[in-house]
Design a protein around this motif. Sequence first.
Motif, PDB file in Angstrom:
ATOM      1  N   THR A 199       5.171  -5.201   0.031  1.00 16.14           N
ATOM      2  CA  THR A 199       4.730  -5.584  -1.308  1.00 16.14           C
ATOM      3  C   THR A 199       3.209  -5.663  -1.363  1.00 16.14           C
ATOM      4  N   ILE A 200       2.593  -6.200  -0.300  1.00 15.03           N
ATOM      5  CA  ILE A 200       1.128  -6.252  -0.223  1.00 15.03           C
ATOM      6  C   ILE A 200       0.550  -4.838  -0.248  1.00 15.03           C
ATOM      7  N   GLU A 201       1.184  -3.929   0.492  1.00 10.43           N
ATOM      8  CA  GLU A 201       0.757  -2.527   0.451  1.00 10.43           C
ATOM      9  C   GLU A 201       0.832  -1.979  -0.967  1.00 10.43           C
ATOM     10  N   ALA A 202       1.904  -2.313  -1.654  1.00 11.04           N
ATOM     11  CA  ALA A 202       2.116  -1.794  -3.012  1.00 11.04           C
ATOM     12  C   ALA A 202       1.073  -2.321  -3.992  1.00 11.04           C
ATOM     13  N   MET A 203       0.493  -3.488  -3.707  1.00 12.69           N
ATOM     14  CA  MET A 203      -0.572  -4.007  -4.570  1.00 12.69           C
ATOM     15  C   MET A 203      -1.780  -3.082  -4.574  1.00 12.69           C
ATOM     16  N   ASP A 204      -2.006  -2.404  -3.447  1.00 17.12           N
ATOM     17  CA  ASP A 204      -2.990  -1.324  -3.356  1.00 17.12           C
ATOM     18  C   ASP A 204      -4.432  -1.804  -3.518  1.00 17.12           C
ATOM     19  N   ALA A 205      -4.746  -3.017  -3.034  1.00 12.95           N
ATOM     20  CA  ALA A 205      -6.145  -3.451  -2.984  1.00 12.95           C
ATOM     21  C   ALA A 205      -6.848  -2.690  -1.867  1.00 12.95           C
ATOM     22  N   ASP A 206      -8.152  -2.517  -1.970  1.00 13.81           N
ATOM     23  CA  ASP A 206      -8.897  -1.810  -0.928  1.00 13.81           C
ATOM     24  C   ASP A 206      -9.102  -2.681   0.304  1.00 13.81           C
ATOM     25  N   VAL A 207      -9.302  -3.991   0.089  1.00 12.57           N
ATOM     26  CA  VAL A 207      -9.517  -4.937   1.187  1.00 12.57           C
ATOM     27  C   VAL A 207      -8.728  -6.202   0.878  1.00 12.57           C
ATOM     28  N   ILE A 208      -8.016  -6.721   1.876  1.00 15.75           N
ATOM     29  CA  ILE A 208      -7.334  -8.006   1.706  1.00 15.75           C
ATOM     30  C   ILE A 208      -7.850  -8.972   2.762  1.00 15.75           C
ATOM     31  N   SER A 209      -8.236 -10.179   2.356  1.00 13.73           N
ATOM     32  CA  SER A 209      -8.583 -11.228   3.315  1.00 13.73           C
ATOM     33  C   SER A 209      -7.430 -12.222   3.359  1.00 13.73           C
ATOM     34  N   ILE A 210      -7.153 -12.707   4.568  1.00 16.78           N
ATOM     35  CA  ILE A 210      -5.984 -13.569   4.770  1.00 16.78           C
ATOM     36  C   ILE A 210      -6.330 -14.729   5.695  1.00 16.78           C
ATOM     37  N   GLU A 211      -5.526 -15.763   5.651  1.00 13.71           N
ATOM     38  CA  GLU A 211      -5.656 -16.908   6.546  1.00 13.71           C
ATOM     39  C   GLU A 211      -4.968 -16.595   7.861  1.00 13.71           C
ATOM     40  N   THR A 212      -5.737 -16.663   8.967  1.00 13.98           N
ATOM     41  CA  THR A 212      -5.092 -16.562  10.288  1.00 13.98           C
ATOM     42  C   THR A 212      -5.621 -17.624  11.255  1.00 13.98           C
ATOM     43  N   ALA A 213      -6.566 -18.451  10.802  1.00 10.93           N
ATOM     44  CA  ALA A 213      -7.253 -19.355  11.724  1.00 10.93           C
ATOM     45  C   ALA A 213      -6.321 -20.356  12.391  1.00 10.93           C
TER      46      ALA A 213
END
Length: 754
Positions: free
Chosen positions: A654-668
């Motif tokens: 689903t994130i792929e389907a959103m098709d943003a050029d860059v995604i930032s995420i929480e991994t800390a």
Amino acid sequence: MSKNYVIGFPRIGEKRELKKVLEQYWLGEIDFLEVEFVSKELKKRHWAYQKSTKVQYISSNDFSYYDNMLDTTILFGAIPKRFQHLKDEELYFAMARGTKEAVAMQMTKWFNTNYHYIVPELSKQSNFTLNSKKIIQEYKEAKELGITPKINLIGPITYLALSKTVDNSDVFMHINRLVEEYAKLLEEISTLDEEIILQLEEPIFVKDVEPKLLSLLKPTYEKLASISSKVKIAVITYFEHSNEATKILVNTPIWAIGLDFIYGEKNFEVLEEIKTSNKVLIAGIIDGRNIWKSNLRKKVELLEKIATTIDKNNILVSTSCSLLHVPFSLEYETALDKEIKSWLSFAREKLEELKIVSKIFFKEELSLEDKAYIKRNEEDNEKRKNSLKIHNKTVQEELKTLTKLQREEKFEKRIKAQREFFKYENLATTTIGSFPQTAEIRQVRRDFKNNIISKEVYEEKIKEYISDCIAFQESIGLDVLVHGEPERNDMVEYFGELLEGFAFTKNAWVQSYGSRCVKPPLIFGDVSRQKPMSVQWLTFAQSKTSKVVKGMLTGPVTILNWSFVRDDKPRNEVAKQIALAISKEVDDLQNAGIKMIQVDEAAFKEGYPLRKENIKIYEKWAVENFRLSVSSAKIDTQIHTHMCYSEFNDIIKTIEAMDADVISIETARSGNRLLKIFKEVGYKQEVGPGIYDIHSPRVPSVEEMVEQIKALLEVLPKEQLWINPDCGLKTRKWPEVKLSLENLVKAVNIVRNS
């Protein structure tokens, strides 16, 4: 007294008293005795409100200094090793907020709400030791005030299901030992009174759960319900139906089952089983998650429908969930449009609704005041339905004729054009958007809003902050800058105030986590944008630097999920109206020279249905509306998005389907577990994993960040990675922000040159 029941009550205080005293304590301005004093006064006041509206079952132990899941961890002594040398309040807050030496425990969303809980950490070596001091003390506090409360507690199966293990062991290896500690607690509380009602919350069963989880219900509740005849157990679920669990629970010796009939309509399917078992049904029919005034007639009709199966004597009229998820009171909303205010009901008002619905349903005598209340309720609901404020034919027609619903070029073509245009390095550094909201900048906004300072003075102060923010970022060598968002009180409220169809309150705060409160907008009508919302400040920021300034917008799904949304129109249609407004803002920004734009969808995962059968429908319209919101972006306009506190494994496509050029995420707080799924699916777009946790005041060292970046590079190539904190810096203090970001840039330079 009416036969009614409140699952839980807000604890932050009607004027956020708990927030304020906690933050004073954390700053070292007061000692913990003051926190305890304020907390005791709040509990006293909250119990009094419920008692005055004739609530029969009032809660104790729904109060918390930070979070009820954290309280449960403390209750049963499941303390991670890195905190075991600490005691009392120092231990409690260290687990939630971290220390210089130890990172905080992970925090994530409570089901599909904007409330966050502290995730328990378990391992094969975990031990449980009961410490019931808080529960017993709070029960006695209520008794001193003439209230015999029920005791609220997270159920053992939900507690374990929402835990994580640090050694990949099975959390349910602990079920027998944990249930033993619950049993000890039941023995202790059985001495408190002739009869004790124990509310055990098991919301995990409103999700699609495996048979293994269901198989734990019968032995767990047969054991607990047999500990003492004095303790009557009510097992509560909310936010969806829990039919599979209910069919098992009816065959255990518990006293009552609580079901949500607002968000779990399928709960009607198990009423026959409840009737046969002769269990008490706690019927959740007053909405604990939204703020619209109940239609009392329809609520009584809903109860009468339930009563065609369940004997009225076995029904308690209840809130659908804890009232923690709605604001405290309408009392202070003196500036709110009177017509819109007449459509609303917050926590205290819901107590009144509960009282009147109970009286009507159980055919108790109505006073003249009750009858006037019922008449006013009918009038207000009718006026809302026909109000001219709700409908905007222009935006309705525009949506019908839309043809461009998404960007035309594929990512591969876009990223090539963007790389050529922006010329940023691999491992590009940036932040998520917001910088510290100082007391001074908050005062500037307040003074402007209250007409204490002029527009010219206000704008000058905001520009000063932006200039300082840009200068700082340039001085430490960040690659992509942000303007810091000093003009924004909240990432949703700011845009809502500039859109038609939104209303705003002065004091309708809702707890998000710990002392963090949010004031969600009210979407009462059709949404439209009248003029640009962010262009002025972003173009000013860009004029102060030759580096790229990233524009910051909030996405349509997040605006929807972090607002109280009208209940007279489907959510997907409301989201589409917001998306159209955001797409116009994207176009204005790029035409003004802001070519890198972040459209945050922090709450995208939060809106997911709890049942798989409903997920595809949500994903379809949520993705469509994100795409619509950025559909105006040109090929060399780079669209970023940000998501926080999400488990991505099940939604990566689903994130792929959103098709943003860059995604930032929480991994800390979660290591690279979240990031690995991006590699496994062959994710093509660029990714900015957060390399340090902004929810803790702790400043990570350069060496620590270097190791974190190297760990990222083991998962994804440098060409695909951005380096940033894991969320916005709004809630942090400038000294720690400066040190952390300086260390971040130094760490990236070390890795680039190694």
